[in-house]
Scaffold this motif. Structure first.
Motif, PDB file in Angstrom:
ATOM      1  N   PRO A  11       0.830  -1.204   0.000  1.00 14.84           N
ATOM      2  CA  PRO A  11       0.000   0.000   0.000  1.00 14.84           C
ATOM      3  C   PRO A  11       0.868   1.259   0.000  1.00 14.84           C
ATOM      4  N   VAL A  12       0.501   2.218  -0.817  1.00  9.40           N
ATOM      5  CA  VAL A  12       1.267   3.457  -0.929  1.00  9.40           C
ATOM      6  C   VAL A  12       0.484   4.651  -0.386  1.00  9.40           C
ATOM      7  N   ARG A  13      -0.772   4.774  -0.801  1.00  4.63           N
ATOM      8  CA  ARG A  13      -1.575   5.925  -0.385  1.00  4.63           C
ATOM      9  C   ARG A  13      -3.033   5.689  -0.770  1.00  4.63           C
ATOM     10  N   LYS A  14      -3.929   6.502  -0.237  1.00  2.00           N
ATOM     11  CA  LYS A  14      -5.293   6.607  -0.730  1.00  2.00           C
ATOM     12  C   LYS A  14      -5.397   7.965  -1.407  1.00  2.00           C
ATOM     13  N   ASP A  15      -5.937   7.987  -2.637  1.00  2.00           N
ATOM     14  CA  ASP A  15      -5.859   9.209  -3.416  1.00  2.00           C
ATOM     15  C   ASP A  15      -7.036   9.306  -4.376  1.00  2.00           C
ATOM     16  N   PHE A  16      -7.172  10.473  -4.973  1.00  2.00           N
ATOM     17  CA  PHE A  16      -8.169  10.674  -6.012  1.00  2.00           C
ATOM     18  C   PHE A  16      -7.686  10.033  -7.314  1.00  2.00           C
ATOM     19  N   VAL A  17      -8.627   9.503  -8.089  1.00  2.00           N
ATOM     20  CA  VAL A  17      -8.331   8.961  -9.404  1.00  2.00           C
ATOM     21  C   VAL A  17      -9.365   9.502 -10.383  1.00  2.00           C
ATOM     22  N   ASP A  18      -9.032   9.487 -11.673  1.00  2.00           N
ATOM     23  CA  ASP A  18      -9.987   9.918 -12.690  1.00  2.00           C
ATOM     24  C   ASP A  18     -11.235   9.051 -12.624  1.00  2.00           C
ATOM     25  N   HIS A  24      -7.611  -2.327 -10.679  1.00  2.00           N
ATOM     26  CA  HIS A  24      -6.656  -3.266 -11.256  1.00  2.00           C
ATOM     27  C   HIS A  24      -7.066  -4.718 -11.013  1.00  2.00           C
ATOM     28  N   ALA A  25      -7.775  -4.967  -9.921  1.00  2.00           N
ATOM     29  CA  ALA A  25      -8.209  -6.333  -9.606  1.00  2.00           C
ATOM     30  C   ALA A  25      -9.502  -6.649 -10.342  1.00  2.00           C
ATOM     31  N   GLY A  38     -14.484   8.387  -7.240  1.00  2.00           N
ATOM     32  CA  GLY A  38     -13.210   8.960  -7.664  1.00  2.00           C
ATOM     33  C   GLY A  38     -12.090   8.821  -6.658  1.00  2.00           C
ATOM     34  N   ARG A  39     -12.179   7.808  -5.769  1.00  2.00           N
ATOM     35  CA  ARG A  39     -11.133   7.596  -4.769  1.00  2.00           C
ATOM     36  C   ARG A  39     -10.697   6.143  -4.788  1.00  2.00           C
ATOM     37  N   ALA A  40      -9.408   5.904  -4.561  1.00  2.00           N
ATOM     38  CA  ALA A  40      -8.882   4.537  -4.622  1.00  2.00           C
ATOM     39  C   ALA A  40      -7.654   4.399  -3.741  1.00  2.00           C
ATOM     40  N   PHE A  41      -7.389   3.174  -3.316  1.00  2.00           N
ATOM     41  CA  PHE A  41      -6.098   2.854  -2.731  1.00  2.00           C
ATOM     42  C   PHE A  41      -5.108   2.627  -3.871  1.00  2.00           C
ATOM     43  N   ILE A  42      -3.921   3.168  -3.724  1.00  2.00           N
ATOM     44  CA  ILE A  42      -2.866   2.959  -4.702  1.00  2.00           C
ATOM     45  C   ILE A  42      -1.883   1.958  -4.119  1.00  2.00           C
ATOM     46  N   LEU A  43      -1.724   0.813  -4.802  1.00  2.00           N
ATOM     47  CA  LEU A  43      -0.823  -0.238  -4.360  1.00  2.00           C
ATOM     48  C   LEU A  43       0.321  -0.381  -5.352  1.00  2.00           C
ATOM     49  N   ARG A  44       1.494  -0.766  -4.837  1.00  2.00           N
ATOM     50  CA  ARG A  44       2.697  -0.932  -5.665  1.00  2.00           C
ATOM     51  C   ARG A  44       3.052  -2.411  -5.750  1.00  2.00           C
ATOM     52  N   ASP A  45       3.378  -2.870  -6.974  1.00  2.00           N
ATOM     53  CA  ASP A  45       3.757  -4.274  -7.135  1.00  2.00           C
ATOM     54  C   ASP A  45       5.258  -4.454  -6.932  1.00  2.00           C
ATOM     55  N   ALA A  46       5.735  -5.679  -7.097  1.00  2.00           N
ATOM     56  CA  ALA A  46       7.143  -5.988  -6.834  1.00  2.00           C
ATOM     57  C   ALA A  46       8.085  -5.279  -7.792  1.00  2.00           C
ATOM     58  N   GLN A  47       7.574  -4.867  -8.945  1.00  2.00           N
ATOM     59  CA  GLN A  47       8.410  -4.153  -9.919  1.00  2.00           C
ATOM     60  C   GLN A  47       8.389  -2.638  -9.719  1.00  2.00           C
ATOM     61  N   GLY A  48       7.633  -2.179  -8.725  1.00  2.00           N
ATOM     62  CA  GLY A  48       7.591  -0.750  -8.429  1.00  2.00           C
ATOM     63  C   GLY A  48       6.504   0.009  -9.173  1.00  2.00           C
ATOM     64  N   HIS A  49       5.618  -0.699  -9.883  1.00  2.00           N
ATOM     65  CA  HIS A  49       4.532  -0.043 -10.606  1.00  2.00           C
ATOM     66  C   HIS A  49       3.329   0.136  -9.676  1.00  2.00           C
ATOM     67  N   GLU A  50       2.628   1.255  -9.840  1.00  2.00           N
ATOM     68  CA  GLU A  50       1.497   1.558  -8.979  1.00  2.00           C
ATOM     69  C   GLU A  50       0.175   1.385  -9.725  1.00  2.00           C
ATOM     70  N   TYR A  51      -0.832   0.837  -9.000  1.00  2.00           N
ATOM     71  CA  TYR A  51      -2.141   0.567  -9.604  1.00  2.00           C
ATOM     72  C   TYR A  51      -3.247   0.907  -8.606  1.00  2.00           C
ATOM     73  N   PRO A  52      -4.429   1.298  -9.111  1.00  2.00           N
ATOM     74  CA  PRO A  52      -5.555   1.618  -8.231  1.00  2.00           C
ATOM     75  C   PRO A  52      -6.369   0.389  -7.861  1.00  2.00           C
ATOM     76  N   PHE A  53      -6.820   0.343  -6.605  1.00  2.00           N
ATOM     77  CA  PHE A  53      -7.656  -0.743  -6.105  1.00  2.00           C
ATOM     78  C   PHE A  53      -8.804  -0.149  -5.293  1.00  2.00           C
ATOM     79  N   GLY A  54      -9.963  -0.776  -5.372  1.00  2.00           N
ATOM     80  CA  GLY A  54     -11.056  -0.431  -4.478  1.00  2.00           C
ATOM     81  C   GLY A  54     -10.772  -0.922  -3.072  1.00  2.00           C
ATOM     82  N   ASP A  55     -11.571  -0.465  -2.111  1.00  2.00           N
ATOM     83  CA  ASP A  55     -11.323  -0.828  -0.712  1.00  2.00           C
ATOM     84  C   ASP A  55     -11.313  -2.342  -0.518  1.00  2.00           C
TER      85      ASP A  55
END
Length: 252
Positions: A11-18, A24-25, A38-55
Motif C-alpha cells: 500500500p502506498v496511499r489513498k488518493d483521487f483517481v480519474d 486493477h483487480a 473517484g477515490r482509490a487505494f494505490i498499491l505498488r507491485d514488486a516491480q515498483g509499478h502503482e495501480y488503483p484498487f477499491g477498498d
C-alpha cells in the motif's frame, strides 16, 4: 490478479483517481469495476509499478489489511460527515492512550502527507502561488522519492516546519488538503461541463484557489462543490476583511 501477485502488493496511499479509472483487480464477475466516488487505494507491485484498487480489492491484495490504515490519505477532506457515528468513533479512540509505536506511526504519516501535499500535489496546481513549494524541504522530498520512507529526524523536521509560527495558516496541512480536494473537484467539473460560461466561471474559481489557497462557502456553493463541512475553516486562514467578504456572498 495472479497468484504470484497475491499478497505481494504494498500500500502506498489513498488518493483521487480519474472517474473513468478501473480497478486493477478483477471482481467476481471477472470485470474491472470503476470508482464512482473517484477515490482509490494505490498499491505498488514488486516491480515498483502503482495501480488503483477499491477498498475491498485492496484488502484482499495486501498481506495484512491493517496496512491500509498505515498509508497517507489525501481524500479525507472529501468526506461528508455522518456526524453522530463518526463522533462516537473518535470519542472511543480518544479514550485509549496510544502506544509509542502508534504515535511514531501517526507522526510519520502526517509528515509524509504534508511533504507530498506541499512539494507535489498542491505545488503542481496550475498557477499556484510560488510559496507553496518550500526550498528547505527539497532535499527531504528527493530522499522520500528515492526511498519511499523518512527517518525519524526527517519526520521531526517536517512537522516542525508545518507547525512553525512562521508557516502561514494557508500552508498548513489541513488547508492544503482542502486546496488539493477543491482542485480535483474543480478539474472534474470543468471537464464535465459543456457550457462555455460555466467553464469560464469554474476556471476563474480555480485560478482564485491557486492564488489565494482558499475558497469561501459562497464560492463552493456557486460551483456546486461538496466538501467536508469544515473545509477552509482552519484557524487563521481568514483575515477579518476576508471573513466579512465571504459572509456577504462575494465570489471574487
Amino acid at each position: 490478479m495472479t497468484q504470484a501477485q497475491h499478497g505481494g502488493w504494498i500500500p502506498v496511499r489513498k488518493d483521487f483517481v480519474d472517474l473513468d479509472t478501473r480497478c486493477h483487480a478483477r471482481g467476481a464477475t471477472g470485470r474491472h469495476h470503476g470508482f464512482p466516488d473517484g477515490r482509490a487505494f494505490i498499491l505498488r507491485d514488486a516491480q515498483g509499478h502503482e495501480y488503483p484498487f477499491g477498498d475491498a480489492c485492496a484488502r484482499v491484495a495486501v498481506v495484512h489489511p491493517g496496512l491500509l490504515a498505515q498509508v497517507p490519505d489525501y481524500t479525507e477532506r472529501d468526506v461528508v460527515r455522518q456526524s453522530e457515528a463518526l463522533d462516537a468513533v473518535i470519542a472511543s479512540a480518544s479514550r485509549r492512550r496510544p502506544t509509542s509505536a502508534e504515535r511514531d506511526a501517526a507522526q510519520r504519516l502526517a509528515a509524509i502527507r504534508y511533504l507530498v501535499l506541499r512539494m507535489e500535489k498542491v505545488a503542481s496546481v496550475p498557477r499556484v502561488q510560488p510559496t507553496v513549494r518550500f526550498a528547505p524541504l527539497q532535499d527531504v522530498y528527493e530522499y522520500f522519492q528515492r526511498t519511499g520512507d523518512l527517518s525519524r529526524a526527517q519526520v521531526s523536521r517536517i512537522l516542525a516546519i508545518e507547525r512553525s509560527p512562521t508557516t502561514p495558516p494557508r500552508l498548513r496541512a489541513t488547508n492544503l488538503l482542502d486546496v488539493y480536494t477543491a482542485h480535483v473537484k474543480l478539474e472534474r467539473l470543468i471537464a464535465a461541463s459543456n457550457r462555455l460560461d460555466n467553464i469560464r466561471f469554474l476556471r476563474g474559481l480555480h485560478d482564485w484557489l491557486a492564488r489565494q489557497l482558499v475558497l469561501s462557502a459562497a464560492q463552493l456553493g456557486a460551483a456546486g462543490i461538496e466538501m467536508h463541512p469544515q473545509a477552509f475553516s482552519s484557524p487563521g486562514i481568514w483575515g477579518p476583511d476576508e471573513a466579512r467578504a465571504g459572509d456577504s456572498g462575494q465570489l471574487f
